[in-house]
Design a protein around this motif. Structure first.
Motif, PDB file in Angstrom:
ATOM      1  N   TRP A 213     -20.670  23.606  30.446  1.00  0.00           N
ATOM      2  CA  TRP A 213     -19.676  22.621  29.998  1.00  0.00           C
ATOM      3  C   TRP A 213     -19.745  22.498  28.474  1.00  0.00           C
ATOM      4  CZ3 TRP A 213     -16.893  18.916  33.254  1.00  0.00           C
ATOM      5  CH2 TRP A 213     -16.158  17.984  32.518  1.00  0.00           C
ATOM      6  N   THR A 214     -20.958  22.374  27.941  1.00  0.00           N
ATOM      7  CA  THR A 214     -21.132  22.198  26.499  1.00  0.00           C
ATOM      8  C   THR A 214     -20.688  23.441  25.746  1.00  0.00           C
ATOM      9  OG1 THR A 214     -22.947  20.670  26.956  1.00  0.00           O
ATOM     10  CG2 THR A 214     -22.780  21.529  24.709  1.00  0.00           C
TER      11      THR A 214
ATOM     12  N   LEU B 121     -24.006  17.108  31.781  1.00  0.00           N
ATOM     13  CA  LEU B 121     -22.851  17.987  31.920  1.00  0.00           C
ATOM     14  C   LEU B 121     -23.278  19.452  31.915  1.00  0.00           C
ATOM     15  CD1 LEU B 121     -20.270  16.113  29.687  1.00  0.00           C
ATOM     16  CD2 LEU B 121     -20.417  16.139  32.187  1.00  0.00           C
TER      17      LEU B 121
ATOM     18  N   GLY C  16     -15.137  22.059  30.354  1.00  0.00           N
ATOM     19  CA  GLY C  16     -15.482  21.641  29.002  1.00  0.00           C
ATOM     20  C   GLY C  16     -14.321  21.837  28.042  1.00  0.00           C
ATOM     21  N   ARG C  17     -13.651  22.987  28.156  1.00  0.00           N
ATOM     22  CA  ARG C  17     -12.482  23.253  27.310  1.00  0.00           C
ATOM     23  C   ARG C  17     -11.375  22.236  27.577  1.00  0.00           C
ATOM     24  NH1 ARG C  17     -13.775  28.566  29.023  1.00  0.00           N
ATOM     25  NH2 ARG C  17     -14.781  29.710  27.339  1.00  0.00           N
TER      26      ARG C  17
ATOM     27  N   VAL D  16     -17.035  23.215  25.485  1.00  0.00           N
ATOM     28  CA  VAL D  16     -16.677  22.184  24.505  1.00  0.00           C
ATOM     29  C   VAL D  16     -16.795  22.738  23.088  1.00  0.00           C
ATOM     30  CG1 VAL D  16     -17.481  20.025  23.451  1.00  0.00           C
ATOM     31  CG2 VAL D  16     -17.178  20.166  25.926  1.00  0.00           C
TER      32      VAL D  16
ATOM     33  N   TYR E 244     -20.595  12.355  21.107  1.00  0.00           N
ATOM     34  CA  TYR E 244     -21.142  12.309  22.468  1.00  0.00           C
ATOM     35  C   TYR E 244     -21.725  10.930  22.770  1.00  0.00           C
ATOM     36  CZ  TYR E 244     -20.899  17.151  24.166  1.00  0.00           C
ATOM     37  OH  TYR E 244     -20.476  18.356  24.657  1.00  0.00           O
TER      38      TYR E 244
ATOM     39  N   GLN F 143     -17.234  26.129  32.231  1.00  0.00           N
ATOM     40  CA  GLN F 143     -16.767  26.186  30.836  1.00  0.00           C
ATOM     41  C   GLN F 143     -15.323  25.717  30.727  1.00  0.00           C
ATOM     42  OE1 GLN F 143     -17.442  30.298  29.786  1.00  0.00           O
ATOM     43  NE2 GLN F 143     -19.012  29.687  28.317  1.00  0.00           N
TER      44      GLN F 143
END
Length: 195
Positions: free
Chosen positions: A158-159, A154, A91-92, A162, A126, A88
């Motif tokens: 990860w999402t 990903l 992603g951030r 995001v 995306y 995570q």
């Protein structure tokens, strides 16, 4: 939950045509430098990329990024965390890096601070940066929606990072995010979001 085993399945499923912009590598390297220090992060980059350099707006195999992230998480001995949470963070970091770029500033300007508008623009965003995956957004209620992802290499963690960071940074809302994973590799999932 995202795991190293699921990420390894995504690595095996991705082909050489599954590429994304170098800015993901740049943001991941910045994140690794914070976590591991510049020397260890650079050694890790060389291990994955050799002498190849990365340019933010060229495209590179997602497999290389996934290997870099996996190795970085496993080598972080100073701050051991749950694997899902560590992904995570990448992603951030990607969101922060993107929104600091000219393209990110434009997207933020166009979507304004309306969460649904920001989320509805994410599938097109995306598509502009990654040559894999299918994404769609559905408004569920006045303050909720869901992002549906297929073949998203990903992955769910990860999402999730995001979505949470994009809504915080661009729309100024703290979102509650729940991910519903649909397959063992974690490449098919639904991100349920409320604010």
């Amino acid at each position: 939950m995202d795991t190293s085993d699921a990420l390894q399945l995504r690595i095996r499923a991705a082909t050489e045509k599954d590429v994304l912009l170098g800015l993901f590598f740049d943001s991941s390297m910045e994140n690794l430098q914070r976590q591991l220090g510049p020397t260890e992060a650079e050694a890790l980059r060389k291990e994955v990329f050799g002498s190849r350099s990365v340019v933010s707006f060229f495209r590179y195999p997602v497999v290389d990024l996934l290997k870099l992230v996996d190795l970085g998480i496993k080598r972080n001995k100073t701050n051991p965390r749950v694997y899902h949470d560590s992904i995570q963070d990448f992603g951030r970091a990607a969101v922060n890096y993107f929104f600091d770029s000219q393209a990110g500033k434009m997207m933020s300007f166009l979507s304004g601070d309306e969460p649904h508008r920001l989320m509805a623009s994410s599938p097109a965003a995306y598509k502009a940066v990654a040559a894999f995956g299918e994404r769609s957004y559905e408004r569920v209620g006045p303050r909720s929606g869901r992002l549906i992802c297929h073949n998203e290499f990903l992955g769910p963690a990860w999402t999730q990072g995001v979505v949470e960071q994009a809504l915080l940074k661009a729309a100024k809302v703290n979102a509650r995010v729940r991910v519903e994973v649909k397959n063992p590799s974690g490449s098919d999932f639904i991100v349920h979001v409320e604010w």
